[in-house]
Scaffold this motif. Structure first.
Motif, PDB file in Angstrom:
ATOM      1  N   ALA A 205       0.807  -1.227   0.000  1.00 33.49           N
ATOM      2  CA  ALA A 205       0.000   0.000   0.000  1.00 33.49           C
ATOM      3  C   ALA A 205       0.838   1.274   0.000  1.00 33.49           C
ATOM      4  O   ALA A 205       0.284   2.372  -0.048  1.00 33.49           O
TER       5      ALA A 205
ATOM      6  N   TRP B   6      -9.174   5.630   3.183  1.00 30.66           N
ATOM      7  CA  TRP B   6      -8.897   4.842   1.980  1.00 30.66           C
ATOM      8  C   TRP B   6      -8.714   3.367   2.326  1.00 30.66           C
ATOM      9  O   TRP B   6      -9.105   2.491   1.552  1.00 30.66           O
ATOM     10  N   MET B   7      -8.142   3.076   3.488  1.00 31.47           N
ATOM     11  CA  MET B   7      -7.997   1.684   3.910  1.00 31.47           C
ATOM     12  C   MET B   7      -9.364   1.032   4.153  1.00 31.47           C
ATOM     13  O   MET B   7      -9.505  -0.184   4.041  1.00 31.47           O
TER      14      MET B   7
ATOM     15  N   PRO C 198     -11.358   1.651  -0.229  1.00 33.49           N
ATOM     16  CA  PRO C 198     -10.318   1.908  -1.233  1.00 33.49           C
ATOM     17  C   PRO C 198     -10.907   2.095  -2.632  1.00 33.49           C
ATOM     18  O   PRO C 198     -11.823   1.383  -3.039  1.00 33.49           O
TER      19      PRO C 198
ATOM     20  N   THR D  54      -6.617  -5.110   6.451  1.00 34.69           N
ATOM     21  CA  THR D  54      -5.989  -3.802   6.594  1.00 34.69           C
ATOM     22  C   THR D  54      -6.514  -2.875   5.501  1.00 34.69           C
ATOM     23  O   THR D  54      -6.866  -1.720   5.777  1.00 34.69           O
ATOM     24  N   VAL D  55      -6.542  -3.339   4.254  1.00 34.23           N
ATOM     25  CA  VAL D  55      -7.232  -2.625   3.180  1.00 34.23           C
ATOM     26  C   VAL D  55      -8.514  -3.402   2.920  1.00 34.23           C
ATOM     27  O   VAL D  55      -8.468  -4.538   2.440  1.00 34.23           O
TER      28      VAL D  55
END
Length: 468
Positions: A91, A153-154, A157, A390-391
């Motif tokens: 990322a 964003w995480m 996304p 995490t994302v």
């Protein structure tokens, strides 16, 4: 420790510990920087030295908490390279620039003008000093902007593609920065910071009013804080509802866990579970106390819209409901307690008793740290609710960690805990001692008041304050 926890669990706890220790400082300094700008503007507008002395009182507290926030933030960021290097590699093309923008556009403003704000009034003149104070306040908001953009964003996304190595490659920075959850999270967090500061200021003002009822500085602090509580808390409740609707759209599993709904409601008509004991192993909420239909009305604003439960998602994609069910409720309960204090203060103000309502003052002292607890509970709800990613939906947490042994992570975790409790514990005690000090009072000659018969200078000043 390593016999009971894996390296992944220890790394997650370490990051949770450091981010929890960090977030309480910007949650305070964002609001306090704006409060300092207001106090300085009030001094320049009215030439009432009470505002100037309150500015000097709070700027020292701001300087200490700002310094602790900077140090704790630097330590936290290093973990991206130590414990979470795979995440940083995947990322990094997105997260790196966003965090860099925060340093360039926000931290430089804060650090560059902080010295002028703290020490420059007599050196640069009042106008430039006011400008520096306002710039520091704007810098704290810019910092929140970029950090929340990166974190949002995480969660939601967009605006990227993949390269051959599986990295997230930016394609549309506008879409990355203004991702779907970012506006809601930014408003919610900034309002939370303002409320956190308001209740700290209100608690300190109430503390001194209980000890020194004639303190004009305490009266001004308390009055201004109660105005913020009355005005901002309802806005925050509405913003929180809008944020929840956005989360339901993009992260429905998180909402299901927060609400304790293990079963879906394909025809709507979901209840609102007030209390209960979520059991992830049994996939049910035990001992439920619920209100029929209200869950659907709150979450979908309709009775017949389908509502997903945790059973709609694979078992390995469900967040842990046991924790976030309760952190969410603590946050909401604190929000309504803040609203209650704000309404109580409005009633006392209408009756002309704001500065004499001793039980209101005691409640304000009790609610002083409530903003910090609400921010921590909200952050836990948000971040734990994103698990196991995490994302979100793209990069799992267990795929993001560096190849470390549990012993190595445990050693650094113990070191962090010891150092943090010593350094930040000492800093917190020092800040509390600063708050316990009585603000310098205003001399009669400073504000042009004359002593009336049977009235002390402090009481005369207090009675002239429009907040009563």
């Amino acid at each position: 420790m390593t016999d009971f926890f894996t390296a992944l669990e220890l790394a997650r706890f370490q990051f949770a510990f450091t981010v929890s220790a960090h977030i309480i400082f910007p949650a305070f300094t964002i609001g306090l920087a704006s409060y300092l700008a207001v106090l300085n503007a009030c001094w320049l507008w009215t030439r009432d030295r009470a505002y100037l002395r309150l500015f000097d009182y709070w700027k020292t507290i701001f300087a200490v908490t700002f310094g602790m926030g900077v140090v704790s933030g630097i330590v936290m960021s290093y973990q991206f390279g130590t414990n979470w290097s795979v995440f940083s590699d995947k990322a990094g093309p997105v997260m790196g620039p966003l965090m860099g923008y925060e340093v360039l556009s926000a931290f430089f403003l804060e650090a560059g003008f902080l010295g002028i704000m703290l020490f420059g009034r007599e050196r640069v003149g009042e106008r430039l000093h006011m400008a520096a104070t306002a710039i520091v306040a704007v810098g704290t908001l810019f910092s929140a902007f970029w950090i929340l953009s990166a974190n949002s964003w995480m969660h939601t996304p967009q605006g990227f593609s993949y390269d051959e190595g599986g990295q997230f490659v930016p394609e549309d920075w506008w879409a990355i920065i203004f991702n779907p959850s970012f506006p809601y999270r930014l408003v919610h967090m900034v309002l939370a910071a303002y409320l956190t500061t308001a209740f700290v200021v209100g608690g300190v003002g109430a503390w001194h009013l209980l000890r020194h009822p004639d303190s004009r500085g305490a009266a001004i602090m308390f009055s201004m804080a109660m105005w913020m509580a009355l005005i901002v808390t309802p806005i925050q409740i509405v913003a929180g509802d809008m944020h929840g609707l956005n989360t339901l759209e993009h992260q429905p599993a998180k909402i299901a866990a927060m609400e304790g709904h293990y079963e879906s409601f394909p025809e709507g008509r979901a209840p609102l579970i007030l209390f209960g004991l979520p059991d992830d192993a049994a996939q049910e909420t035990r001992y439920k106390v619920e209100i029929p239909l209200l869950g659907s009305l709150i979450l979908t604003h309709a009775l017949d819209k389908p509502l997903q439960g945790l059973d709609a998602f694979p078992e390995d994609e469900r967040p842990p409901a046991t924790l976030i069910f309760w952190t969410f409720r603590i946050m909401v309960a604190l929000g309504f307690a803040m609203l209650g204090v704000g309404l109580w203060s409005a009633w006392a103000r209408l009756r002309g008793k704001l500065l004499e309502a001793r039980w209101l003052h005691r409640a304000a002292v009790l609610m002083g740290p409530s903003g910090f607890l609400a921010v921590l509970c909200g952050w836990i709800t948000t971040e734990v609710g994103r698990q196991p990613y995490t994302v979100y939906g793209l990069l799992r947490t267990d795929q993001s960690m560096a190849p470390l042994q549990a012993e190595a992570v445990a050693a650094s975790l113990v070191a962090f805990i010891l150092v943090y409790f010593f350094v930040f514990g000492s800093g917190t005690i020092y800040v509390l001692r600063l708050m316990a000090m009585r603000p310098r009072e205003v001399d009669i000659d400073d504000i042009g008041l004359t002593r009336s018969a049977g009235t002390t200078p402090g009481r005369a000043a207090t009675q002239s304050h429009p907040g009563e």
